[in-house]
Design an enzyme around this catalytic site. Structure first.
Site, PDB file in Angstrom:
ATOM      1  CB  CYS A 294      -0.823   0.093   1.268  1.00 41.99           C
ATOM      2  SG  CYS A 294      -1.862   1.560   1.480  1.00 41.99           S
TER       3      CYS A 294
ATOM      4  CB  CYS B  57      -0.509   2.576   4.273  1.00 43.36           C
ATOM      5  SG  CYS B  57      -1.998   1.939   3.458  1.00 43.36           S
ATOM      6  CG  ASP B  58       3.444   0.921   4.293  1.00 39.79           C
ATOM      7  OD1 ASP B  58       3.018   1.322   5.558  1.00 39.79           O
ATOM      8  OD2 ASP B  58       3.134  -0.010   3.796  1.00 39.79           O
TER       9      ASP B  58
END
Ligand code: NAP
Length: 302
Positions: free
Chosen positions: A131, A134-135
């Site tokens: 993701c 997200c990261d």
């Protein structure tokens, strides 16, 4: 005892909740991870009508959630573990106990598929991610790779091009499944380098995390080492149906539904990416959710 329990607070589940809530059915939405599903972790959604400039996925899904709550739905964080038909309806076993409803909608969507190459599990969370939104921030000014040639991979490469020093897009052939507009934007982006006709052979690193990825050329078999600190795997989805075992009829792992979106278990419906179907978009998940909301309402009146 609820009228309806909806498993999954993604676009399909929340849309259905808007309809069943407005029909005055007591509606509980169970979410095991994060409201919004895959749409909620998409940076920019540009093909959902009503937002001519596009909209951030998390923002859009927060609006869906508020609307479902305004219509009377209750949203609870809990994981469904099993379904069972009982005399009064459907029993839902969850990680915190048992619930019961007159009808259930399975809208648990699909999760990212793993590459299944050496180093992928070992470096998960230390350079390997599924993701980018997200990261991605962990890789500011670092070289990263994205694997895949679908909408998700191309979107993630574009998103990461604003954060990373260099993005390599690794795809196993020359043609892309992704939407043409996004592919053209990616091709025009000088921070993105395409590595076509290549597959990931292995991911290597040291105790600090990923350091390189070895690519195999599918045409001549040659091996190339690419220095990267992050690798974002975006090679498709697998249906999030493991908790149901063999309880519902499936095709290739996706739930088979009739034209009312009812599954092979009476009283259990399915909507969105978890269903066996051709197109998986926020707009089609919303359509499924609306249809399921209406047909569940009719079913409960019968
Ligand atoms: P996808 O469309 O299934 O694409 C998966 C990509 O990964 C394909 O290019 C495939 O290559 C490649 N691939 C699969 N297995 C691989 C392997 N083992 N090694 C290397 N490459 C591999 O998946 P997705 O991009 O996650 O999208 C899923 C669905 O969500 C699609 O319906 C998509 O349209 C939708 N979606 C839409 C949007 C949007 O904004 N409209 C955004 C994200 C996702 P091949 O092409 O060679 O098979």
């Amino acid at each position: 005892m609820y009228d309806v329990i909806i498993l999954g607070a993604g676009p399909a589940g929340l849309s259905a909740a808007i309809y069943t809530g407005r029909a005055k059915l007591s509606t509980l939405v169970l979410e095991s991870a994060m409201v919004g599903g895959n749409a909620g972790i998409t940076d920019l959604i540009e093909n959902y009508p009503g937002f001519p400039q596009g909209i951030n996925g998390s923002e859009l899904m927060t609006l869906f959630m508020r609307q479902a709550e305004n219509c009377g739905a209750e949203i609870r964080y809990d994981e469904a573990l099993d379904l069972e038909a009982v005399a009064e309806g459907i029993k839902v076993k969850t990680s915190s106990g048992e619930l019961q409803a007159r009808a259930v909608l399975v809208a648990t969507g699909a999760r990212r598929k793993a590459l299944e190459v050496a180093g992928e599990q070992e470096y998960l969370g230390r350079g390997v991610s599924y993701c980018a939104t997200c990261d991605g921030a962990f890789f500011k000014n670092c070289p990263v790779a994205v694997v895949g040639g679908g909408d998700s991979a191309v979107k993630e490469a574009l998103y990461l091009s604003d954060i990373a020093s260099q993005v390599y897009l690794i795809h196993r052939r020359e043609g892309f499944r992704a939407n043409q507009t996004a592919v053209e934007r990616m091709r025009a982006n000088d921070r993105i380098t395409l590595k076509l006709n290549k597959v990931v052979d292995s991911i290597e690193g040291d105790p600090g995390g990923v350091k390189r990825v070895l690519l195999k050329d599918v045409v001549n078999g040659g091996i190339e080492a690419l220095s990267v600190e992050g690798i974002f795997v975006s090679v498709g989805m697998v249906p999030a149906i493991g908790f149901l075992g063999n309880r519902l009829a499936t095709d290739n792992g996706y739930i088979v539904v009739d034209d009312r979106l009812m599954t092979s278990m009476p009283g259990v419906f399915a909507a969105g990416d978890i269903c066996s179907k051709k197109v998986r978009q926020v707009a089609t998940a919303v359509g499924d959710g609306a249809l399921a909301g209406v047909t569940i309402t009719e079913y409960l009146k019968e």
